[in-house]
Scaffold this motif. Structure first.
Motif, PDB file in Angstrom:
ATOM      1  N   ILE A 458       0.853  -1.517   0.163  1.00  0.00           N
ATOM      2  CA  ILE A 458      -0.262   0.317   0.399  1.00  0.00           C
ATOM      3  C   ILE A 458       1.374   1.143   0.152  1.00  0.00           C
ATOM      4  CG2 ILE A 458      -2.074   1.216   1.439  1.00  0.00           C
ATOM      5  CD1 ILE A 458      -2.810  -1.385   2.592  1.00  0.00           C
ATOM      6  N   ARG A 459       2.002   1.118   1.150  1.00  0.00           N
ATOM      7  CA  ARG A 459       2.630   2.443   0.705  1.00  0.00           C
ATOM      8  C   ARG A 459       3.257   2.651  -0.454  1.00  0.00           C
ATOM      9  NH1 ARG A 459       5.515   5.756   3.784  1.00  0.00           N
ATOM     10  NH2 ARG A 459       4.653   5.395   5.451  1.00  0.00           N
ATOM     11  N   ALA A 460       4.030   0.977  -1.164  1.00  0.00           N
ATOM     12  CA  ALA A 460       4.500   1.971  -2.729  1.00  0.00           C
ATOM     13  C   ALA A 460       3.638   2.128  -3.400  1.00  0.00           C
ATOM     14  CB  ALA A 460       5.093   0.933  -2.993  1.00  0.00           C
ATOM     15  N   TRP A 461       2.369   1.438  -3.830  1.00  0.00           N
ATOM     16  CA  TRP A 461       1.496   2.486  -4.936  1.00  0.00           C
ATOM     17  C   TRP A 461       1.299   3.716  -4.401  1.00  0.00           C
ATOM     18  CZ3 TRP A 461      -3.610   4.656  -4.314  1.00  0.00           C
ATOM     19  CH2 TRP A 461      -4.099   4.038  -5.759  1.00  0.00           C
ATOM     20  N   ILE A 462       0.774   4.465  -3.040  1.00  0.00           N
ATOM     21  CA  ILE A 462       0.758   5.434  -2.707  1.00  0.00           C
ATOM     22  C   ILE A 462       2.037   6.798  -3.048  1.00  0.00           C
ATOM     23  CG2 ILE A 462       0.191   6.981  -0.906  1.00  0.00           C
ATOM     24  CD1 ILE A 462      -1.451   5.186   0.677  1.00  0.00           C
ATOM     25  N   ASP A 463       3.062   5.977  -2.619  1.00  0.00           N
ATOM     26  CA  ASP A 463       4.167   6.455  -3.202  1.00  0.00           C
ATOM     27  C   ASP A 463       4.974   7.142  -4.712  1.00  0.00           C
ATOM     28  OD1 ASP A 463       4.833   7.350  -0.760  1.00  0.00           O
ATOM     29  OD2 ASP A 463       6.612   5.630  -0.370  1.00  0.00           O
ATOM     30  N   SER A 468       2.417  13.947  -6.293  1.00  0.00           N
ATOM     31  CA  SER A 468       2.186  15.174  -7.758  1.00  0.00           C
ATOM     32  C   SER A 468       3.945  15.984  -7.420  1.00  0.00           C
ATOM     33  CB  SER A 468       1.389  15.623  -7.855  1.00  0.00           C
ATOM     34  OG  SER A 468       1.599  16.822  -9.209  1.00  0.00           O
ATOM     35  N   GLU A 469       4.679  14.784  -9.051  1.00  0.00           N
ATOM     36  CA  GLU A 469       5.830  15.926  -8.703  1.00  0.00           C
ATOM     37  C   GLU A 469       5.548  17.244  -9.160  1.00  0.00           C
ATOM     38  OE1 GLU A 469       9.123  15.609  -7.415  1.00  0.00           O
ATOM     39  OE2 GLU A 469       9.058  13.235  -6.948  1.00  0.00           O
ATOM     40  N   GLN A 470       4.444  17.407  -9.613  1.00  0.00           N
ATOM     41  CA  GLN A 470       4.499  19.088 -10.390  1.00  0.00           C
ATOM     42  C   GLN A 470       4.024  20.030  -9.132  1.00  0.00           C
ATOM     43  OE1 GLN A 470       1.515  18.776 -14.101  1.00  0.00           O
ATOM     44  NE2 GLN A 470       1.208  20.884 -13.841  1.00  0.00           N
ATOM     45  N   ARG A 471       2.779  19.504  -8.315  1.00  0.00           N
ATOM     46  CA  ARG A 471       2.097  20.042  -7.523  1.00  0.00           C
ATOM     47  C   ARG A 471       2.607  20.173  -6.324  1.00  0.00           C
ATOM     48  NH1 ARG A 471      -3.156  21.663  -7.462  1.00  0.00           N
ATOM     49  NH2 ARG A 471      -2.621  22.746  -6.193  1.00  0.00           N
ATOM     50  N   GLY A 472       3.684  19.313  -6.208  1.00  0.00           N
ATOM     51  CA  GLY A 472       4.906  18.920  -4.573  1.00  0.00           C
ATOM     52  C   GLY A 472       3.793  18.207  -3.735  1.00  0.00           C
ATOM     53  N   ALA A 473       2.943  17.872  -4.203  1.00  0.00           N
ATOM     54  CA  ALA A 473       2.029  16.844  -2.834  1.00  0.00           C
ATOM     55  C   ALA A 473       0.751  15.431  -3.437  1.00  0.00           C
ATOM     56  CB  ALA A 473       0.936  18.549  -2.735  1.00  0.00           C
ATOM     57  N   TYR A 474       0.511  14.818  -1.941  1.00  0.00           N
ATOM     58  CA  TYR A 474      -0.438  13.705  -2.453  1.00  0.00           C
ATOM     59  C   TYR A 474      -1.801  15.006  -2.670  1.00  0.00           C
ATOM     60  CZ  TYR A 474       3.248  11.760   0.628  1.00  0.00           C
ATOM     61  OH  TYR A 474       4.891  11.360   1.362  1.00  0.00           O
ATOM     62  N   VAL A 475      -1.790  13.572  -3.858  1.00  0.00           N
ATOM     63  CA  VAL A 475      -3.208  14.159  -4.704  1.00  0.00           C
ATOM     64  C   VAL A 475      -4.455  13.136  -4.228  1.00  0.00           C
ATOM     65  CG1 VAL A 475      -1.975  15.240  -7.136  1.00  0.00           C
ATOM     66  CG2 VAL A 475      -2.862  12.872  -6.205  1.00  0.00           C
ATOM     67  N   TRP A 476      -5.374  13.827  -4.319  1.00  0.00           N
ATOM     68  CA  TRP A 476      -6.659  13.705  -4.161  1.00  0.00           C
ATOM     69  C   TRP A 476      -6.988  12.288  -4.349  1.00  0.00           C
ATOM     70  CZ3 TRP A 476     -12.010  16.276  -5.932  1.00  0.00           C
ATOM     71  CH2 TRP A 476     -13.380  15.572  -5.761  1.00  0.00           C
ATOM     72  N   ASP A 484      -6.835  17.586  -1.733  1.00  0.00           N
ATOM     73  CA  ASP A 484      -7.999  16.805  -0.683  1.00  0.00           C
ATOM     74  C   ASP A 484      -7.567  16.841   1.006  1.00  0.00           C
ATOM     75  OD1 ASP A 484      -9.921  15.593   0.899  1.00  0.00           O
ATOM     76  OD2 ASP A 484      -9.283  13.320   0.366  1.00  0.00           O
ATOM     77  N   ALA A 485      -8.237  17.608   1.083  1.00  0.00           N
ATOM     78  CA  ALA A 485      -7.340  18.438   3.119  1.00  0.00           C
ATOM     79  C   ALA A 485      -7.460  16.775   3.862  1.00  0.00           C
ATOM     80  CB  ALA A 485      -8.760  19.835   3.579  1.00  0.00           C
ATOM     81  N   SER A 486      -8.406  16.249   3.804  1.00  0.00           N
ATOM     82  CA  SER A 486      -8.853  14.688   4.474  1.00  0.00           C
ATOM     83  C   SER A 486      -6.773  13.750   4.939  1.00  0.00           C
ATOM     84  CB  SER A 486      -9.697  13.566   4.096  1.00  0.00           C
ATOM     85  OG  SER A 486      -9.540  12.610   2.464  1.00  0.00           O
ATOM     86  N   VAL A 487      -6.301  14.046   3.349  1.00  0.00           N
ATOM     87  CA  VAL A 487      -4.600  13.911   3.579  1.00  0.00           C
ATOM     88  C   VAL A 487      -4.215  14.012   5.050  1.00  0.00           C
ATOM     89  CG1 VAL A 487      -2.560  13.391   2.639  1.00  0.00           C
ATOM     90  CG2 VAL A 487      -4.567  13.331   0.936  1.00  0.00           C
ATOM     91  N   LEU A 488      -4.902  14.875   5.155  1.00  0.00           N
ATOM     92  CA  LEU A 488      -4.098  15.759   6.614  1.00  0.00           C
ATOM     93  C   LEU A 488      -3.577  14.981   7.670  1.00  0.00           C
ATOM     94  CD1 LEU A 488      -5.424  19.152   6.091  1.00  0.00           C
ATOM     95  CD2 LEU A 488      -3.210  18.273   6.010  1.00  0.00           C
ATOM     96  N   GLY A 498       7.148  13.824   6.543  1.00  0.00           N
ATOM     97  CA  GLY A 498       8.667  14.224   6.300  1.00  0.00           C
ATOM     98  C   GLY A 498       8.629  15.209   5.079  1.00  0.00           C
ATOM     99  N   PRO A 499       9.474  15.574   3.901  1.00  0.00           N
ATOM    100  CA  PRO A 499       9.428  16.236   3.304  1.00  0.00           C
ATOM    101  C   PRO A 499       7.886  16.931   2.513  1.00  0.00           C
ATOM    102  CG  PRO A 499      10.855  15.734   3.899  1.00  0.00           C
ATOM    103  CD  PRO A 499      10.509  14.292   4.666  1.00  0.00           C
ATOM    104  N   ARG A 500       7.574  15.288   2.222  1.00  0.00           N
ATOM    105  CA  ARG A 500       6.358  14.794   1.222  1.00  0.00           C
ATOM    106  C   ARG A 500       5.171  15.717   1.604  1.00  0.00           C
ATOM    107  NH1 ARG A 500       6.528   9.964  -3.015  1.00  0.00           N
ATOM    108  NH2 ARG A 500       7.654  10.889  -4.361  1.00  0.00           N
ATOM    109  N   MET A 501       4.823  14.962   3.029  1.00  0.00           N
ATOM    110  CA  MET A 501       3.291  16.234   3.622  1.00  0.00           C
ATOM    111  C   MET A 501       3.962  17.254   4.233  1.00  0.00           C
ATOM    112  SD  MET A 501       0.467  15.269   4.910  1.00  0.00           S
ATOM    113  CE  MET A 501       0.047  13.813   5.251  1.00  0.00           C
ATOM    114  N   THR A 502       4.572  17.852   4.241  1.00  0.00           N
ATOM    115  CA  THR A 502       5.520  19.769   4.875  1.00  0.00           C
ATOM    116  C   THR A 502       4.632  20.493   3.410  1.00  0.00           C
ATOM    117  OG1 THR A 502       7.024  19.062   6.212  1.00  0.00           O
ATOM    118  CG2 THR A 502       6.786  21.361   5.625  1.00  0.00           C
TER     119      THR A 502
END
Length: 606
Positions: A458-463, A468-476, A484-488, A498-502
């Motif tokens: 699951i972790r590998a699939w999410i990563d 999104s490198e373009q957004r610098g964020a986990y996308v919806w 999507d704010a529920s990722v918080l 770490g850096p990705r969540m930040t």
């Protein structure tokens, strides 16, 4: 650390009642562990379901100004209002100042000497403070959302108000002579310095009506105060934002259904999330998600009795449903119908529809699997022990996650579009992470190697799929650049701190943020208000990634947006800070509480 007491809309600036309705900020909530009443700043009880929170509302002026019914008590001349909860309680004390003097009203939904009363008892105690103040009162049951016609039954002892199976009696002391009409009872009186008066509304459902003596009602009011204080004393709510944490805990206690141990998502139905009326829902149900967040908070506050009751309720529910968990349930634990009933009433300020029921009951939301494991993990971490049936059930649930995580679902926001939502997959990761820890510590049996391996898949699939490198964020969800704010929530579960969540937090605040407020996900600024809980999730997430100063700044900007009593609704309009959605909202106060606890935990670690 103290936060500012300034409010976005001070009580003195609330507009007067217009066409029978008041601003949602006007309401205070009182309760008895079974139901909740909403009291407006002008002294009217505009919402009061009897006997339970999810019963048809006997008093529902909130949604139907003309025929909904209310319990009025206020000065019979122009007045100014100051109010507060008695410290450490959900008992409301309102002071009215008029040209003639001052008067104080104390409102309580009473409990008894051994806990919840077998009837509903609303006490309104009046004390004259200064001068001579004319007061008026009225008890007028409504049509229960246009389904019944209330009437006055003149019995051998005194008149009783009837509304379908609900019987309502008025018990008064020094409140003047009662005027009995076809569908209501009213009266008037005058206060003088030190004078004591009592207006009580006692109700039963499908059973005889007890009419206590005024001295008994006053005794119950005092016991209610003592009960709230005893419960508050169980909480360890010291530290930063301790006062805010205590008030939010009291709101959660208010929304708890003591006969079952469940927690309602809100006290109301059909308050609009936008003024077009396209998003009106019934929140008088128990969400598994809300129950788990409440338990996390109460465990951190050191509360034990409610925690055990709620854990037991939740695990009994899950055992009966595994592996296909229902997202929400009735307060008594029954699975609700997915059919929604729409009523022929106008709704708050004419913004219908008014509905009962919730179509989300049968949705697949993978995040609830992680929520259940989170409860079990926190519960045993507090030194408690699982029973054998629960341990086996959790092992079966972990096995179910190993397969179910690959399915699309409706996500946390109960959407009709089935997708591979990022936060749902993070919830599955968290469920298996907790399952592995529980098994390694000897709490549950099962195939730990499989759980561990699937967790890493699951972790590998999410990563790979959800970043999104373009957004610098986990996308919806994979394939979109929307957020999507529920990722918080998964900064708190430990999926990523770490850096990705930040970077994700920064992207969310930039796109979805409006001042301190935050929308749920991309595009919602065109459809609804900002979601209160999202801002407090941001506080906790910032704390988790080590940005405490930013977290404190956001917390200090959010707390003044509550009403004058510290209560939050579901949403706030960023343009004028008006309240939207059902009220008071458990998820909003759970987020406040967990944000305060995150900051307290950070201080402890420092």
């Amino acid at each position: 650390m103290k936060t500012t007491r300034l409010r976005a809309v001070p009580l003195s600036e609330l507009p007067p009642r217009c066409n029978g309705y008041v601003d949602l900020r006007s309401y205070a909530a009182i309760g008895d562990g079974r139901t909740v009443a909403l009291v407006s700043h002008d002294g009217s009880v505009d919402w009061y379901p009897i006997p339970d929170l999810d019963s048809a509302p006997t008093f529902a002026r909130l949604l139907d100004a003309e025929h909904g019914g209310c319990i009025e008590l206020c000065p019979d001349e122009r007045f100014e209002v100051d109010r507060a909860y008695l410290p450490g309680t959900n008992i409301l004390q309102t002071t009215y100042t008029t040209a003639s003097g001052r008067v104080q009203v104390t409102d309580s939904l009473n409990v008894g000497s051994t806990g919840r009363l077998p009837w509903n008892e609303l006490a309104r105690a009046v004390e004259g403070l200064e001068g001579t103040v004319p007061m008026r009162w009225r008890v007028a049951p409504g049509t229960m959302l246009n389904t019944v016609s209330p009437w006055v039954d003149v019995t051998a002892r005194k008149p009783v108000l009837r509304a379908n199976e609900v019987s309502v009696g008025v018990c008064g002391e020094h409140v003047g002579e009662s005027k009995v009409e076809e569908q209501q009872i009213s009266g008037c009186f005058r206060t003088t310095p030190g004078s004591q008066h009592l207006l009580a509304v006692v109700a039963t459902h499908s059973e005889p009506l007890r009419l206590p003596a005024p001295r008994e009602i006053r005794k119950n009011l005092e016991m209610t105060r003592e009960t709230w204080l005893r419960w508050g004393d169980l909480l360890e709510s010291d530290g930063p934002y301790g006062e805010e944490a205590q008030r939010s805990a009291l709101v959660l206690k208010l929304l708890s259904h003591s006969p079952s141990g469940s927690v309602a998502a809100a006290a109301t139905t059909s308050l609009p999330e936008n003024m077009a009326g396209t998003k009106n829902y019934d929140y008088r149900f128990a969400w598994i998600r809300d129950a788990t967040y409440a338990l996390q908070a109460l465990l951190q506050l050191g509360e034990q009795e409610d925690v055990h009751a709620q854990v037991s309720w939740l695990l009994r529910l899950v055992r009966a449903q595994v592996p296909h968990l229902h997202v929400l349930n009735r307060l008594n634990g029954e699975v609700p119908e997915t059919r929604m009933t729409e009523y022929d009433v106008p709704g708050w300020r004419g913004t219908g529809p008014v509905v009962a029921g919730n179509a989300a009951a049968d949705q697949l939301q993978l995040g609830v699997y992680g929520d259940v494991f989170d409860v079990a993990h926190h519960y045993v971490a507090g030194g408690n022990v699982l029973d054998t049936a629960t341990a086996r059930m959790l092992a079966d649930l972990a096995d179910a996650i190993c397969d179910a995580w690959r399915r699309p679902d409706s996500g946390m926001w109960e959407l009709p579009e089935h997708r591979h939502y990022t936060s749902s997959k993070m919830g599955c990761w968290h469920g298996l992470d907790c399952a592995v820890q529980l098994a390694e510590d000897g709490h549950i049996p099962g195939c730990v190697d499989r759980w561990r391996a699937e967790r890493e898949r699951i972790r590998a699939w999410i990563d790979t799929e959800c970043w999104s490198e373009q957004r610098g964020a986990y996308v919806w969800y994979p394939g979109t650049e929307e957020l999507d704010a529920s990722v918080l929530l998964h900064a708190m579960t430990g999926f990523d701190r770490g850096p990705r969540m930040t970077s994700t937090i920064a992207a969310l605040r930039q796109e979805l943020g409006r001042g301190p407020l935050l929308y749920r996900y991309s595009g919602m600024d065109a459809e609804e208000g900002a979601f209160v809980a999202c801002s407090f999730w941001t506080v906790a997430a910032l704390t988790a990634v080590g940005q405490r100063q930013q977290a404190v700044e956001l917390m200090d900007r959010m707390m003044p947006l509550a009403n004058d009593l510290g209560l939050f609704t579901e949403m706030i309009d960023p343009e004028d800070y008006s309240f939207l959605g059902n009220f008071p909202q458990a998820l909003s106060h759970l987020a406040v509480l967990n944000a305060a606890l995150a900051l307290r935990g950070h201080d402890t670690e420092s």
